[in-house]
Design a protein around this motif. Structure first.
Motif, short mmCIF file in Angstrom:
data_model
loop_
_atom_site.label_atom_id
_atom_site.label_comp_id
_atom_site.label_asym_id
_atom_site.label_seq_id
_atom_site.Cartn_x
_atom_site.Cartn_y
_atom_site.Cartn_z
N LEU A 94 -41.99 10.66 154.27
CA LEU A 94 -42.90 10.76 155.31
C LEU A 94 -43.31 12.13 155.61
CD1 LEU A 94 -40.82 8.59 157.98
CD2 LEU A 94 -42.80 8.04 156.74
N LEU A 95 -42.73 13.17 155.13
CA LEU A 95 -42.87 14.75 155.27
C LEU A 95 -43.98 14.99 154.40
CD1 LEU A 95 -39.63 16.37 156.24
CD2 LEU A 95 -41.70 15.89 157.70
N ASP A 96 -44.15 14.30 153.27
CA ASP A 96 -45.11 14.67 152.06
C ASP A 96 -46.35 14.54 152.57
OD1 ASP A 96 -46.52 14.67 149.99
OD2 ASP A 96 -45.61 13.46 148.91
N GLN A 97 -47.15 15.46 152.70
CA GLN A 97 -48.57 15.41 153.56
C GLN A 97 -49.60 14.73 152.32
OE1 GLN A 97 -49.06 16.80 156.43
NE2 GLN A 97 -46.94 16.69 156.27
N HIS A 98 -49.30 14.29 151.05
CA HIS A 98 -50.03 13.55 150.29
C HIS A 98 -49.88 12.16 150.48
CE1 HIS A 98 -49.26 17.27 148.22
NE2 HIS A 98 -50.52 17.33 147.96
N THR A 99 -48.77 11.65 151.31
CA THR A 99 -48.52 10.45 151.35
C THR A 99 -48.91 9.93 152.76
OG1 THR A 99 -46.10 10.56 150.40
CG2 THR A 99 -46.65 8.55 151.89
N ILE A 100 -48.67 10.70 154.09
CA ILE A 100 -49.29 10.55 155.20
C ILE A 100 -49.19 11.95 155.63
CG2 ILE A 100 -48.71 9.48 157.48
CD1 ILE A 100 -47.11 7.49 156.29
N HIS A 103 -32.29 5.70 159.26
CA HIS A 103 -31.41 6.85 158.72
C HIS A 103 -32.51 7.77 157.76
CE1 HIS A 103 -28.54 10.04 156.87
NE2 HIS A 103 -27.72 9.38 157.83
N PRO A 104 -32.51 9.00 157.85
CA PRO A 104 -33.50 9.97 157.23
C PRO A 104 -33.38 9.76 155.41
CG PRO A 104 -32.10 11.21 158.28
CD PRO A 104 -31.76 9.90 158.98
N LEU A 105 -32.03 9.56 155.34
CA LEU A 105 -31.76 9.45 153.80
C LEU A 105 -32.00 8.06 153.22
CD1 LEU A 105 -28.72 11.94 153.76
CD2 LEU A 105 -31.12 12.30 153.09
N ARG A 106 -32.32 7.04 154.00
CA ARG A 106 -32.52 5.86 153.39
C ARG A 106 -33.71 6.00 152.09
NH1 ARG A 106 -31.91 1.18 156.53
NH2 ARG A 106 -32.87 0.10 154.79
N LYS A 107 -33.38 5.05 150.97
CA LYS A 107 -34.38 5.07 149.97
C LYS A 107 -35.36 4.07 150.38
CE LYS A 107 -31.87 7.08 146.75
NZ LYS A 107 -31.95 8.52 146.02
N ILE A 108 -36.85 4.34 150.11
CA ILE A 108 -37.87 3.48 150.29
C ILE A 108 -37.50 2.15 149.72
CG2 ILE A 108 -40.17 3.08 150.16
CD1 ILE A 108 -39.71 5.49 152.02
N PRO A 109 -37.35 2.02 148.76
CA PRO A 109 -37.12 0.49 148.08
C PRO A 109 -36.18 -0.40 149.08
CG PRO A 109 -37.07 2.09 146.51
CD PRO A 109 -36.96 2.77 147.74
N SER A 110 -35.21 0.23 149.69
CA SER A 110 -34.24 -0.41 150.43
C SER A 110 -34.69 -0.95 151.68
CB SER A 110 -32.88 0.44 150.87
OG SER A 110 -33.47 1.44 151.77
N GLY A 165 -38.71 7.16 146.59
CA GLY A 165 -37.99 8.40 147.15
C GLY A 165 -37.25 8.07 148.27
N ILE A 166 -36.86 9.41 149.10
CA ILE A 166 -35.97 9.26 150.22
C ILE A 166 -37.04 9.29 151.47
CG2 ILE A 166 -34.64 10.77 151.64
CD1 ILE A 166 -33.22 11.61 148.97
N LEU A 167 -36.72 8.54 152.37
CA LEU A 167 -37.31 7.97 153.52
C LEU A 167 -38.07 9.31 154.21
CD1 LEU A 167 -38.84 6.41 155.71
CD2 LEU A 167 -36.63 6.19 156.76
N LYS A 168 -37.10 10.20 154.43
CA LYS A 168 -37.52 11.48 155.26
C LYS A 168 -38.27 12.46 154.16
CE LYS A 168 -36.49 15.52 158.00
NZ LYS A 168 -35.42 16.39 158.53
N ARG A 181 -27.69 17.91 157.05
CA ARG A 181 -28.60 18.29 156.05
C ARG A 181 -29.36 17.57 155.56
NH1 ARG A 181 -30.98 23.19 156.69
NH2 ARG A 181 -31.28 23.72 154.67
N THR A 182 -30.71 17.53 155.32
CA THR A 182 -31.38 16.21 154.39
C THR A 182 -32.03 17.11 153.47
OG1 THR A 182 -32.84 16.19 156.30
CG2 THR A 182 -31.03 14.42 156.14
N GLY A 183 -31.67 17.16 152.26
CA GLY A 183 -32.20 18.34 151.39
C GLY A 183 -32.39 19.51 151.83
N SER A 184 -33.60 19.80 152.16
CA SER A 184 -33.65 21.41 152.61
C SER A 184 -33.96 21.50 153.99
CB SER A 184 -34.90 21.93 151.78
OG SER A 184 -36.09 21.45 151.92
N THR A 185 -34.00 20.58 154.51
CA THR A 185 -34.36 20.54 155.99
C THR A 185 -33.26 19.96 156.92
OG1 THR A 185 -35.37 18.11 156.24
CG2 THR A 185 -36.98 19.85 155.56
N SER A 186 -33.23 20.17 158.09
CA SER A 186 -32.20 19.53 158.85
C SER A 186 -32.72 18.40 159.80
CB SER A 186 -31.71 20.59 160.09
OG SER A 186 -30.91 21.85 159.44
#
Lengths: 268, 268
Positions: free
Chosen positions: B160-166, B184-191, B154-157, B254-259
DNA sequence: AGGCTAAACAGGGA
DNA sequence: CTCCCTGTTTAGCC
């Protein structure tokens, strides 16, 4: 690639040809298409008599009397051939063959993936129990169709290809269905007005009924290895050719993971 | 908006102030934040003694001896205030109040949504049982972190915001965490290469540890209604101001639904 | 801003 | 081109 028209006709022919026959032996050459170990699968069928065969979506249902059902899905394409006693002596290539007590047989082949499942109650088979209505059933009314679309938010083409919504449409016939309805495949369901939904409903029924009446696509084969008579798409697979309505050039576009052939002028 | 630093400190203070106290009465003014009917909730707590209070992610856990747990989540912001016997006579606004047998009290308020749940075994509470590790726990090692990221696409930000991850990072502290890591918040994890993952791990721990040491954000309040001393973001909420590293103008995107607030030069 | 759930969407595998 | 499952992403609700 058999879709509803081919499957509908095949089921009709199978119903005529096979009901009343008794399975003598089952020959499985590709185990992974079964939902049971081959021995269980075979024992569940041998010496049983077949009842009615019918179709729903891209699936063929055959009653195995008294209390079982044989469910067949040809995946991305395949052949289901009836073999009379003479032909059964040297069958064509098959993944699965049923030999009947009268020496006739049925040979089933898949080009890519297919399923042949044996179940008791139909309700226990999730893959078919969750199918949406088929466009040629009587209960596929305008009200029903309208109801199905209500509340959906997805992309038009994705929704029509989803077998849980409506069953039987694949990536072949959908091309001309959308052309008939003059709708772009990437339209969102909520954006469709009442008139467009009506056009869509008509297009689905007319396209599939017409193709069924013609015995399906010319490059598909029926139970007796005969081709269908449906030959001319309006826009499907006609990239670069003129639109039959407005003469615009038909284009091929990517729509999600599938390809679409559209008239960019007529389909909006 | 309390995130891990505020929650961590609050839990620490509650542990000091409340353990050993016995709940006399429970006053519920907002039933929907409970997981039980108010009468059951109250009966499950009254005359019970509190054990250890701790934190995980944005949740506060209090043992209710001998065999229950009180779970608190402040949602998008709230206050948890200890009231000494004198203060308890005229409590501030609250949605839920616990009065203790020694006449002290705890007043809980939410600005938007919050949860106060009473459970037996912690395992039966899905919302907390599925939380990922918190960055200030000892088991939040580099190996663990690396493991968690492995296979994520997924997308880095978002990750990190997913409480099931951290668990524990929200949309406030994440701004400077990503700036510290220069990502950058929109980086993809695999990158993310190994060095970038290392920077990220360090940034998470340093940012949250620092904020916790400072008692949390200046605009948040602790158990005794005191503000934190964390005051200056590097890029968070500083749209239009210069990046502390390179003087580029910080932008809000804007990054998805957050700023997100980023330095477009430093974060890549 | 927090968190849930349902639906929509994308990728890998049989 | 068919189907599934899993994970990711988004919208709407509390």
């Amino acid at each position: 690639m058999p879709e509803l028209p081919e499957i509908w006709n095949l089921a009709q022919q199978m119903n005529q040809a096979l009901s009343g026959k008794t399975i003598a032996t089952v020959d499985v050459r590709q185990e992974k298409c079964l939902n049971l170990p081959p021995d269980l699968f075979g024992r569940g069928l041998e010496n049983r008599t077949l009842g009615v065969t019918s179709a729903k979506g891209k699936w063929i249902f055959t009653q195995v009397l008294p209390d079982r059902n044989l469910l067949l899905n040809l995946g991305m394409g395949g052949l289901v051939l009836y073999l009379d006693p003479e032909q059964a002596k040297k069958p064509p290539r098959y993944r699965l063959k049923f030999a009947y007590s009268d020496r006739s047989a049925l040979a089933i082949d898949f080009s890519w993936f297919g399923y042949v499942h044996l179940v008791g109650s139909l309700a226990e088979h999730a893959m078919t129990a969750s199918l949406g209505p088929s466009p040629l059933e009587e209960n596929f009314t305008w009200d029903r169709f309208h109801q199905i679309l209500a509340g959906r938010k997805g992309i038009l083409k994705s929704v029509l290809l989803d077998q849980h919504t409506i069953s039987g449409i694949g990536n072949v016939y959908i091309q001309d269905i959308l052309f008939r309805a003059r709708l772009h495949p990437l339209r969102k369901i909520p954006s469709l007005d009442e008139g467009e939904r009506q056009r869509l409903y008509q297009a689905i029924q007319q396209e599939l009924q017409n193709a069924t009446d013609l015995g399906g696509l010319i490059y598909e084969r029926d139970l007796y290895d005969q081709p269908g008579r449906f030959q001319h798409f309006q826009v499907g697979y006609r990239e670069g050719k003129p639109c039959p309505g407005c003469r615009s050039v038909i284009v091929k576009i990517r729509t999600g993971s599938t390809s679409s052939y559209i008239c960019p002028a007529c389909q909006t």
